[in-house]
Scaffold this active site. Sequence first.
Site, PDB file in Angstrom:
ATOM      1  N   CYS A   1      -1.064   2.875   6.280  1.00 29.31           N
ATOM      2  CA  CYS A   1      -0.497   1.469   7.003  1.00 29.31           C
ATOM      3  C   CYS A   1       0.025   0.617   5.716  1.00 29.31           C
ATOM      4  CB  CYS A   1      -1.695   1.029   7.607  1.00 29.31           C
ATOM      5  SG  CYS A   1      -3.303   0.591   6.740  1.00 29.31           S
TER       6      CYS A   1
ATOM      7  N   HIS B   1      -9.091   3.326  -2.418  1.00 29.35           N
ATOM      8  CA  HIS B   1      -7.584   3.077  -1.946  1.00 29.35           C
ATOM      9  C   HIS B   1      -6.873   2.519  -3.081  1.00 29.35           C
ATOM     10  CE1 HIS B   1      -3.943   1.923  -0.246  1.00 29.35           C
ATOM     11  NE2 HIS B   1      -4.735   1.069   0.670  1.00 29.35           N
TER      12      HIS B   1
ATOM     13  N   CYS C   1       0.775  -1.285   0.173  1.00 35.32           N
ATOM     14  CA  CYS C   1      -0.158   0.082   0.329  1.00 35.32           C
ATOM     15  C   CYS C   1       0.788   1.083  -0.007  1.00 35.32           C
ATOM     16  CB  CYS C   1      -0.903   0.099   1.316  1.00 35.32           C
ATOM     17  SG  CYS C   1      -2.015  -1.417   1.284  1.00 35.32           S
TER      18      CYS C   1
END
Length: 387
Positions: free
Chosen positions: A373, A343, A91
């Site tokens: 995160c 996202h 991510c």
Amino acid sequence: MEKVVIVDAIRTPMGRSKGGAFRNVRAEDLSAHLMRSLLARNPALDPAALDDIYWGCLHQTLEQGFNLARNASLLAEIPHSVPAVTVNRLCGSSMQALHDAARMIMTGDAQACLVGGVEHMGHVPMSHGVHFHPGMSRNVAKAAGMMGLTAEMLSRLHGISREMQDAFAARSHARAWAATQSGAFKNEIIPTGGHDADGVLKQFSYDEVIRPETTVEALSTLRPAFDPVTGTVTAGTSSALSDGAAAMLVMSESRARELGLTPRARVRSMAVVGCDPSIMGYGPVPASKLALKKAGLTASDIDLFEMNEAFAAQILPCIKDLGLMGQIDEKINLNGGAIALGHPLGCSGARISTTLINLMEGKDAQFGLATMCIGLGQGIATVFERV
């Protein structure tokens, strides 16, 4: 040591992954579009003078495979002499791309780089080709690979109720929609070609993922998505699945001044930290603390925060442990976040940094912090300073 500045920062609209605007647009095209746009917006920089291109992407397979960064740069007709590399820190990939470029510039090995990231979650699903090594179960809980369950664990450890999650998710949509209506995203979104519901080719200049009709009452009716018996995390309080890209032009301050380009922000500090994979969503806390320490600042010195909203159950514990619960509406994700915008994994680090820089300019803020995160237990953070 050279000072690193952000000369420009842009993104595509965020498209829905299921039958959305970019269902017929490839990840390389989204990326190439932004590369061309950055260079067109900054004609003082000769594209041949770029030292490197760092591009984040998580699932590097299918259309996102075989060094997507290079494929996109070739599509963008950037001179063949300019190299390109695809970066993967899950991510945090596109924020890692920024960090990699910044370090090159700090050490004098580069003067100008394009950085960014992309993820087409409609074409390359999040679970495509994933096969964890069975031996990991000896020292890592199986649930560590299931992001929704890590959010459930984090919410239980920190006393985050279902009601708190629903309220935060509704806020994200409301803030993002208000930003859209007011034109707050206008300077960061580059109109991008896609197809509407009827299949007609058109230019999109807005995020189609936002659901302005979202209410706490509607969210409260949704069933838990990951733990059906005792869970509190729902699809409505999780980041939306979306397709998109974001990009930044990063330079040494001296080169930017030499070319007559006005820096929009300076990279003050950077940090990456590991944490327990079972509560991977906690990573922004130690990462932010380390970035603040490197910058010689405290959380109270930061005017604005962009914290990636993987889950409401994930971001609220981070806000709590950074001592910011009483300042959410003044400092955190003022234009909404990933719950509303989505996202796109490899894109999000550059996306939240782009949104942060635009917010800092609009609010005349001095310091901003972007953090997120990372699956399997990491956190990444960057402190920006207005120049």
